[in-house]
Design a protein around this motif. Structure first.
Motif, mmCIF file in Angstrom:
data_model
loop_
_atom_site.group_PDB
_atom_site.id
_atom_site.type_symbol
_atom_site.label_atom_id
_atom_site.label_comp_id
_atom_site.label_asym_id
_atom_site.label_seq_id
_atom_site.Cartn_x
_atom_site.Cartn_y
_atom_site.Cartn_z
ATOM 1 N N VAL A 103 0.838 -1.188 0.000
ATOM 2 C CA VAL A 103 0.000 0.000 0.000
ATOM 3 C C VAL A 103 0.879 1.246 0.000
ATOM 4 O O VAL A 103 1.826 1.344 0.790
ATOM 5 N N LEU A 104 0.576 2.189 -0.883
ATOM 6 C CA LEU A 104 1.253 3.484 -0.907
ATOM 7 C C LEU A 104 0.310 4.546 -0.357
ATOM 8 O O LEU A 104 -0.876 4.575 -0.703
ATOM 9 N N ILE A 105 0.845 5.432 0.483
ATOM 10 C CA ILE A 105 0.143 6.640 0.878
ATOM 11 C C ILE A 105 1.077 7.815 0.634
ATOM 12 O O ILE A 105 2.232 7.802 1.080
ATOM 13 N N LYS A 106 0.579 8.815 -0.073
ATOM 14 C CA LYS A 106 1.381 9.987 -0.412
ATOM 15 C C LYS A 106 0.827 11.219 0.287
ATOM 16 O O LYS A 106 -0.385 11.436 0.315
ATOM 17 N N THR A 107 1.718 12.017 0.853
ATOM 18 C CA THR A 107 1.374 13.339 1.354
ATOM 19 C C THR A 107 2.101 14.348 0.480
ATOM 20 O O THR A 107 2.798 13.980 -0.476
ATOM 21 N N CYS A 110 5.166 3.420 2.417
ATOM 22 C CA CYS A 110 4.819 2.097 1.909
ATOM 23 C C CYS A 110 4.495 1.167 3.080
ATOM 24 O O CYS A 110 5.288 1.045 4.018
ATOM 25 N N PHE A 111 3.331 0.516 3.004
ATOM 26 C CA PHE A 111 2.868 -0.404 4.040
ATOM 27 C C PHE A 111 2.697 -1.794 3.440
ATOM 28 O O PHE A 111 2.247 -1.938 2.305
ATOM 29 N N GLU A 112 2.995 -2.809 4.213
ATOM 30 C CA GLU A 112 2.671 -4.165 3.807
ATOM 31 C C GLU A 112 1.171 -4.377 3.987
ATOM 32 O O GLU A 112 0.600 -4.016 5.020
ATOM 33 N N GLN A 113 0.522 -4.952 2.974
ATOM 34 C CA GLN A 113 -0.919 -5.144 3.054
ATOM 35 C C GLN A 113 -1.258 -6.337 3.934
ATOM 36 O O GLN A 113 -0.784 -7.448 3.730
ATOM 37 N N LEU A 114 -2.093 -6.084 4.928
ATOM 38 C CA LEU A 114 -2.619 -7.111 5.809
ATOM 39 C C LEU A 114 -4.033 -7.476 5.351
ATOM 40 O O LEU A 114 -4.571 -6.830 4.445
ATOM 41 N N PRO A 115 -4.657 -8.500 5.934
ATOM 42 C CA PRO A 115 -6.034 -8.821 5.525
ATOM 43 C C PRO A 115 -6.980 -7.628 5.621
ATOM 44 O O PRO A 115 -7.906 -7.505 4.818
ATOM 45 N N SER A 116 -6.743 -6.738 6.571
ATOM 46 C CA SER A 116 -7.526 -5.514 6.700
ATOM 47 C C SER A 116 -6.710 -4.330 6.209
ATOM 48 O O SER A 116 -5.593 -4.088 6.690
ATOM 49 N N LEU A 117 -7.247 -3.584 5.247
ATOM 50 C CA LEU A 117 -6.534 -2.404 4.768
ATOM 51 C C LEU A 117 -6.361 -1.373 5.882
ATOM 52 O O LEU A 117 -5.334 -0.698 5.961
ATOM 53 N N TYR A 118 -7.355 -1.260 6.744
ATOM 54 C CA TYR A 118 -7.253 -0.303 7.844
ATOM 55 C C TYR A 118 -6.120 -0.685 8.785
ATOM 56 O O TYR A 118 -5.339 0.171 9.214
ATOM 57 N N GLU A 119 -5.996 -1.959 9.109
ATOM 58 C CA GLU A 119 -4.883 -2.405 9.943
ATOM 59 C C GLU A 119 -3.554 -2.184 9.230
ATOM 60 O O GLU A 119 -2.541 -1.873 9.873
ATOM 61 N N GLN A 141 -2.266 1.287 9.745
ATOM 62 C CA GLN A 141 -1.974 1.605 11.138
ATOM 63 C C GLN A 141 -0.559 1.170 11.516
ATOM 64 O O GLN A 141 -0.019 1.609 12.535
ATOM 65 N N ALA A 142 0.046 0.321 10.704
ATOM 66 C CA ALA A 142 1.383 -0.199 11.003
ATOM 67 C C ALA A 142 2.457 0.831 10.661
ATOM 68 O O ALA A 142 2.194 1.858 10.029
ATOM 69 N N GLU A 143 3.673 0.538 11.077
ATOM 70 C CA GLU A 143 4.788 1.438 10.768
ATOM 71 C C GLU A 143 5.211 1.234 9.317
ATOM 72 O O GLU A 143 5.453 0.113 8.894
#
Length: 285
Positions: free
Chosen positions: A216-220, A226-235, A238-240
């Protein structure tokens, strides 16, 4: 033009992201690619990788433009446009491609509202065509339309969303100074029309996002996470995160993964006096 860059938290206008990088930057080489024959791409606010053609990206402008998505090549060539009939560009701010049930879709989010003037927001969906069948031309398609609102607030400005390819459930990330609010819209094309607030994340001024190959990418305005995708996108968000190389742009409001996550693209609005839009490609070392 080839540059070696690291991440910065300044957005180009002197402001700083509320959250400083939390990890060492994952470095990438930046190549700047002029986009030819597309002077109308003045306020690009969304970008997505094609699922039909490996060499194609889809982009769109924000409010004020016609309801159109534009195809450009990764080498900077304008390829054609799709006009969404019976649609309007109230304030388009994000686009995504997703495959589900054997169909390849383009989603467009009409949910920008930085003047707090709207009470309803929209998602549009079309099946992605093969741009090679209408190179340099205009294709008109009638989209599916889903209207929605927020459960806890009348007006909301947003510029990013994440979509679960399996369930087609959507998370919306608001654009605020700090601690972006996260809303669960579910599948808006399956009767869901109320975005329910889940909580917040530790980032403000979220302007773009993308999901691909379990990342998952989030841009500001000042950073890309960059986040590793878990079963829940919201979770997942929330990770580092890892911090990716990024050279801040003038109002940079789009990001998407390259094929197989070998790199990522960004594009921004044109600065005063700039005549040619530029596609930025970051390739991992």
């Amino acid at each position: 033009m080839l540059l070696f860059v690291t991440c910065s938290s300044d957005d180009g206008d002197g402001s700083v992201d509320p959250v400083e990088p939390t990890k060492q930057v994952t470095e990438a080489e930046l190549t700047e690619i002029p986009v030819t024959n597309a002077p109308f791409l003045t306020e690009v606010s969304g970008m997505a990788h094609s699922l039909v053609a490996d060499s194609v990206l889809w982009v769109h402008n924000d409010s004020g433009d016609k309801p159109a998505v534009y195809a450009i090549s990764k080498t900077g060539r304008y390829l054609g446009e799709i006009i969404l009939t019976n649609a309007a560009n109230q304030d388009w701010e994000a686009i995504a491609t997703v495959e589900n049930g054997g169909k390849k879709y383009i989603y467009i989010a009409d949910f920008g509202d930085n003047k707090s003037q709207y009470t309803s927001y929209f998602f549009y969906r079309i099946e992605e065509p093969d741009v090679n069948s209408y190179l340099g031309k205009t294709l008109e398609l009638s989209p599916e339309v889903a209207e929605y609102s927020y459960e806890d607030i009348i007006t909301q400005d947003a510029e990013a969303f994440l979509i679960n390819a399996s369930s087609l459930e959507i998370l919306i990330l608001s654009k605020v100074l700090s601690n972006s609010r996260v809303y669960d819209l579910g599948d808006p094309f399956n009767g869901n029309n109320l975005a329910v607030r889940l909580g917040t994340i530790d980032y403000g001024f979220v302007t773009a996002s993308d999901v691909s190959n379990n990342q998952v990418l989030i841009k500001t305005y000042g950073a890309i996470y960059c986040f590793e995708q878990l079963p829940s996108l919201y979770e997942s968000i929330q990770a580092e995160p890892a911090n990716l190389s990024y050279f801040p742009e003038y109002r940079g409001e789009s990001v998407c993964w390259d094929k197989d996550n070998k790199g990522y693209f960004t594009m921004s609005e044109l600065e005063d006096g700039q005549q040619i839009p530029v596609l930025n490609y970051y390739r991992f070392k």
